[in-house]
Scaffold this motif. Structure first.
Motif, PDB file in Angstrom:
ATOM      1  N   ILE A   1       0.880  -1.310   0.060  1.00  0.00           N
ATOM      2  CA  ILE A   1      -0.004   0.086   0.009  1.00  0.00           C
ATOM      3  C   ILE A   1       0.896   1.298  -0.096  1.00  0.00           C
ATOM      4  O   ILE A   1       1.777   1.261   0.977  1.00  0.00           O
ATOM      5  CB  ILE A   1      -0.880   0.045   1.254  1.00  0.00           C
ATOM      6  CG1 ILE A   1      -1.652  -1.358   1.413  1.00  0.00           C
ATOM      7  CG2 ILE A   1      -1.841   1.257   1.215  1.00  0.00           C
ATOM      8  CD1 ILE A   1      -2.587  -1.348   2.586  1.00  0.00           C
ATOM      9  N   GLY A   2       0.448   2.218  -0.644  1.00  0.00           N
ATOM     10  CA  GLY A   2       1.027   3.462  -0.763  1.00  0.00           C
ATOM     11  C   GLY A   2       0.040   4.696  -0.526  1.00  0.00           C
ATOM     12  O   GLY A   2      -1.069   4.536  -0.894  1.00  0.00           O
ATOM     13  N   ILE A   3       0.604   5.394   0.302  1.00  0.00           N
ATOM     14  CA  ILE A   3      -0.192   6.564   0.770  1.00  0.00           C
ATOM     15  C   ILE A   3       0.340   7.901   0.630  1.00  0.00           C
ATOM     16  O   ILE A   3       1.739   8.198   0.748  1.00  0.00           O
ATOM     17  CB  ILE A   3      -0.519   6.523   2.397  1.00  0.00           C
ATOM     18  CG1 ILE A   3      -1.013   5.125   2.707  1.00  0.00           C
ATOM     19  CG2 ILE A   3      -1.226   7.778   2.881  1.00  0.00           C
ATOM     20  CD1 ILE A   3      -1.078   4.962   4.279  1.00  0.00           C
ATOM     21  N   ALA A   4      -0.573   8.718  -0.068  1.00  0.00           N
ATOM     22  CA  ALA A   4      -0.319  10.187  -0.454  1.00  0.00           C
ATOM     23  C   ALA A   4      -0.991  10.958   0.428  1.00  0.00           C
ATOM     24  O   ALA A   4      -2.409  10.833   0.148  1.00  0.00           O
ATOM     25  CB  ALA A   4      -0.238  10.566  -1.753  1.00  0.00           C
ATOM     26  N   GLN A   5      -0.751  12.127   1.128  1.00  0.00           N
ATOM     27  CA  GLN A   5      -1.492  13.118   2.019  1.00  0.00           C
ATOM     28  C   GLN A   5      -2.232  14.017   0.907  1.00  0.00           C
ATOM     29  O   GLN A   5      -1.238  14.791   0.308  1.00  0.00           O
ATOM     30  CB  GLN A   5      -1.126  13.509   3.224  1.00  0.00           C
ATOM     31  CG  GLN A   5      -1.877  14.292   4.260  1.00  0.00           C
ATOM     32  CD  GLN A   5      -2.891  13.312   4.846  1.00  0.00           C
ATOM     33  OE1 GLN A   5      -2.646  12.044   5.036  1.00  0.00           O
ATOM     34  NE2 GLN A   5      -4.095  13.815   5.280  1.00  0.00           N
ATOM     35  N   ALA A   6      -3.454  14.499   0.919  1.00  0.00           N
ATOM     36  CA  ALA A   6      -3.997  15.577   0.354  1.00  0.00           C
ATOM     37  C   ALA A   6      -3.804  16.959   0.922  1.00  0.00           C
ATOM     38  O   ALA A   6      -3.615  17.014   2.210  1.00  0.00           O
ATOM     39  CB  ALA A   6      -5.482  15.324  -0.210  1.00  0.00           C
ATOM     40  N   HIS A   7      -3.268  17.930   0.077  1.00  0.00           N
ATOM     41  CA  HIS A   7      -3.384  19.334   1.015  1.00  0.00           C
ATOM     42  C   HIS A   7      -3.615  20.289  -0.426  1.00  0.00           C
ATOM     43  O   HIS A   7      -3.612  20.038  -1.457  1.00  0.00           O
ATOM     44  CB  HIS A   7      -2.152  19.615   1.360  1.00  0.00           C
ATOM     45  CG  HIS A   7      -0.945  19.421   0.318  1.00  0.00           C
ATOM     46  ND1 HIS A   7      -0.391  20.433  -0.283  1.00  0.00           N
ATOM     47  CD2 HIS A   7       0.160  18.507   0.010  1.00  0.00           C
ATOM     48  CE1 HIS A   7       0.359  20.080  -1.233  1.00  0.00           C
ATOM     49  NE2 HIS A   7       0.755  18.966  -0.767  1.00  0.00           N
ATOM     50  N   ARG A   8      -3.802  21.337  -0.110  1.00  0.00           N
ATOM     51  CA  ARG A   8      -4.272  22.673  -0.923  1.00  0.00           C
ATOM     52  C   ARG A   8      -3.426  22.817  -2.000  1.00  0.00           C
ATOM     53  O   ARG A   8      -2.003  22.649  -2.045  1.00  0.00           O
ATOM     54  CB  ARG A   8      -4.585  23.880  -0.100  1.00  0.00           C
ATOM     55  CG  ARG A   8      -4.986  25.015  -1.108  1.00  0.00           C
ATOM     56  CD  ARG A   8      -4.904  26.370  -0.188  1.00  0.00           C
ATOM     57  NE  ARG A   8      -5.856  26.246   0.983  1.00  0.00           N
ATOM     58  CZ  ARG A   8      -7.198  26.197   1.055  1.00  0.00           C
ATOM     59  NH1 ARG A   8      -7.575  26.657  -0.187  1.00  0.00           N
ATOM     60  NH2 ARG A   8      -7.816  26.276   2.021  1.00  0.00           N
ATOM     61  N   GLY A   9      -4.161  22.588  -3.377  1.00  0.00           N
ATOM     62  CA  GLY A   9      -3.114  22.757  -4.583  1.00  0.00           C
ATOM     63  C   GLY A   9      -2.898  21.573  -4.876  1.00  0.00           C
ATOM     64  O   GLY A   9      -2.318  21.619  -6.102  1.00  0.00           O
ATOM     65  N   LEU A  10      -3.129  20.588  -4.637  1.00  0.00           N
ATOM     66  CA  LEU A  10      -2.682  19.085  -5.039  1.00  0.00           C
ATOM     67  C   LEU A  10      -3.828  18.541  -5.607  1.00  0.00           C
ATOM     68  O   LEU A  10      -4.556  18.032  -5.030  1.00  0.00           O
ATOM     69  CB  LEU A  10      -1.967  18.220  -3.846  1.00  0.00           C
ATOM     70  CG  LEU A  10      -1.217  17.147  -4.327  1.00  0.00           C
ATOM     71  CD1 LEU A  10      -0.102  17.563  -5.177  1.00  0.00           C
ATOM     72  CD2 LEU A  10      -0.807  16.296  -3.221  1.00  0.00           C
TER      73      LEU A  10
ATOM     74  N   LEU B   1       3.920   3.534  -3.180  1.00  0.00           N
ATOM     75  CA  LEU B   1       3.606   1.965  -3.494  1.00  0.00           C
ATOM     76  C   LEU B   1       4.765   1.319  -4.127  1.00  0.00           C
ATOM     77  O   LEU B   1       5.370   0.161  -3.703  1.00  0.00           O
ATOM     78  CB  LEU B   1       2.303   1.908  -4.473  1.00  0.00           C
ATOM     79  CG  LEU B   1       1.980   0.577  -4.872  1.00  0.00           C
ATOM     80  CD1 LEU B   1       2.020  -0.392  -3.690  1.00  0.00           C
ATOM     81  CD2 LEU B   1       1.052   0.443  -5.937  1.00  0.00           C
ATOM     82  N   TYR B   2       5.557   2.128  -4.944  1.00  0.00           N
ATOM     83  CA  TYR B   2       6.633   1.569  -5.434  1.00  0.00           C
ATOM     84  C   TYR B   2       7.955   1.196  -4.225  1.00  0.00           C
ATOM     85  O   TYR B   2       8.470   0.080  -4.294  1.00  0.00           O
ATOM     86  CB  TYR B   2       7.281   2.475  -6.388  1.00  0.00           C
ATOM     87  CG  TYR B   2       8.630   1.970  -7.259  1.00  0.00           C
ATOM     88  CD1 TYR B   2       8.403   1.089  -8.504  1.00  0.00           C
ATOM     89  CD2 TYR B   2       9.820   2.490  -7.005  1.00  0.00           C
ATOM     90  CE1 TYR B   2       9.646   0.608  -8.905  1.00  0.00           C
ATOM     91  CE2 TYR B   2      11.057   1.751  -7.498  1.00  0.00           C
ATOM     92  CZ  TYR B   2      10.936   1.013  -8.513  1.00  0.00           C
ATOM     93  OH  TYR B   2      11.976   0.505  -9.263  1.00  0.00           O
ATOM     94  N   ALA B   3       7.929   2.168  -3.443  1.00  0.00           N
ATOM     95  CA  ALA B   3       8.718   1.829  -2.281  1.00  0.00           C
ATOM     96  C   ALA B   3       8.400   0.676  -1.375  1.00  0.00           C
ATOM     97  O   ALA B   3       9.291  -0.010  -0.964  1.00  0.00           O
ATOM     98  CB  ALA B   3       8.760   3.234  -1.530  1.00  0.00           C
ATOM     99  N   ALA B   4       7.073   0.666  -1.283  1.00  0.00           N
ATOM    100  CA  ALA B   4       6.411  -0.635  -0.351  1.00  0.00           C
ATOM    101  C   ALA B   4       6.918  -2.106  -1.019  1.00  0.00           C
ATOM    102  O   ALA B   4       7.349  -2.763  -0.521  1.00  0.00           O
ATOM    103  CB  ALA B   4       4.941  -0.601  -0.260  1.00  0.00           C
ATOM    104  N   LYS B   5       6.843  -1.838  -2.425  1.00  0.00           N
ATOM    105  CA  LYS B   5       7.312  -3.246  -3.253  1.00  0.00           C
ATOM    106  C   LYS B   5       8.647  -3.398  -3.058  1.00  0.00           C
ATOM    107  O   LYS B   5       8.902  -4.476  -2.974  1.00  0.00           O
ATOM    108  CB  LYS B   5       6.856  -2.918  -4.670  1.00  0.00           C
ATOM    109  CG  LYS B   5       5.250  -2.932  -4.926  1.00  0.00           C
ATOM    110  CD  LYS B   5       4.940  -4.385  -5.064  1.00  0.00           C
ATOM    111  CE  LYS B   5       3.320  -4.313  -5.378  1.00  0.00           C
ATOM    112  NZ  LYS B   5       2.575  -5.771  -5.374  1.00  0.00           N
TER     113      LYS B   5
END
Length: 380
Positions: free
Chosen positions: A340-349, A362-366
């Protein structure tokens, strides 16, 4: 202006007959919609019963009084059965016929058969019960949002209320036994009410069936056929809307580890079952407002609105651990896991940028050995 009661009954019968023909014609075009058949037969039966009432004095009373009223009560029972069928419940045709069968039995009792008041009270009570039960069935299904659902409930409820009011009115002012029963003002009122009901029911019930078909087509167009979660297009649409309304949240990207080996060793049927099992498990563990979708193959994505990075990580770990514990007694050698790869949302993204960040995680987890969760560093 005075209208001949028998003429009103004939008009009533004609309108009901046309409504029944409309339902059956629609059913022939869509045979899988058995609901239309129930409603069509109900209206045809009701038209036959009303015709019998119109012939009062021209045919034997046991037919015009006993049989015709029984047929009309059958019609209301079938309307209730049709509503149950529409709500995907057992139609219970036996109960639909019970009111008419009891009526027939009561007609063999002289005290009942000779009392116009008792006959009116019983018939009105049965019609009230069937209309009320149909209204409740429609209301119970309100989780399925159909535009005409509340209109249908109102049509059935108002028609049932009319019969309910007729009961105390009859008890307070019993009809005169020496008059022609068809000359009662209630007959004219009943005819107009039934005509309006038949017309309103035809439009409303047909609209219900059409709205459900359109809704199911929309769902099918936005749902992955195998797993039942959103397909890629539907997920992107929902996630863009969620990101547009809020700046917080997290994107989780799932990839089932070594899934090709599962297909190669155990077959595609087992592989499909693993995909379905993952979605079922993830849906039960993720928040109710989670947007879960299948991107393709063994890759899934989920947007969690209103959630912190720590909470997103905890949710992801729950999914990872639960999936790793998945066992199939018939296939003891089957082992599955998910990265599982996680990215946190924030303003402007935007969503595209968020997906790229989650994909990098996710690539890093693999690369880190699979069966683990990796979180993308928050952009400055």
């Amino acid at each position: 202006m005075q209208l001949d009661p028998a003429t009103l009954l004939v008009v009533n019968s004609t309108v009901t007959l046309l409504a029944g023909a409309l339902f059956l014609t629609s059913w022939r075009q869509a045979p899988e919609e058995r609901t239309l058949a129930y409603w069509g037969v109900a209206h045809l039966v009701g038209a036959a019963g009303t015709t019998g009432l119109a012939l009062r004095g021209q045919i034997p009373d046991p037919v015009s009084v006993g049989l015709s009223n029984a047929v009309i009560l059958c019609a209301y029972g079938l309307i209730w059965s049709g509503v149950r069928s529409f709500e995907r419940r057992h139609p219970r045709v036996g109960l639909a016929m019970a009111g008419a069968l009891i009526w027939c039995a009561l007609c063999f009792i002289p005290a009942f058969y000779e009392s116009l008041t008792l006959r009116i009270v019983y018939a009105s009570g049965v019609a009230t019960l069937y209309c009320g039960a149909a209204t409740i069935e429609i209301w119970r299904g309100r989780a399925e949002r159909l535009a005409s659902r509340f209109t249908a409930a109102a049509v059935l409820g108002l028609h049932g209320a009319f019969y309910a009011v007729r009961i105390p009115a009859t008890l307070l002012a019993p009809p005169q036994v020496d008059r022609n029963p068809l000359a009662s003002p209630w007959v004219a009122i009943l005819c107009f009410a039934t005509i309006l009901f038949s017309i309103a029911a035809a439009f409303t019930f047909m609209a219900l069936v059409k709205e459900r078909a359109e809704r199911e087509q929309r769902i099918a167009a936005s749902t992955d056929a195998l797993t039942g979660v959103r397909n890629r297009r539907a997920f992107v649409t929902a996630a863009v809307a969620a990101l547009g309304s809020r700046d917080d949240g997290a994107l989780l990207l799932f990839d089932l580890d070594r899934f090709k080996a599962v297909n190669d060793v155990h077959g595609h049927a087992v592989g499909d079952a693993v995909l379905v099992g993952f979605c079922t498990m993830a849906t039960s563990l993720l928040p109710h407002d989670a947007l879960l979708g299948r991107m393709g193959g063994e890759e899934f994505v989920c947007f969690l609105p209103r959630i912190s990075a720590a909470e997103a990580l905890a949710r992801a770990e729950d999914v990872r651990k639960a999936f790793a514990r998945l066992r199939v007694p018939e296939l003891p050698e089957l082992r599955v896991s998910v990265s599982i790869g996680i990215a946190q949302a924030h303003r402007g993204l935007g969503l595209d940028a968020l997906m790229r960040r989650a994909d990098a995680a996710l690539y890093a987890a693999k690369n880190g050995g699979r069966d683990r969760v990796a979180v993308a560093a928050r952009a400055a």
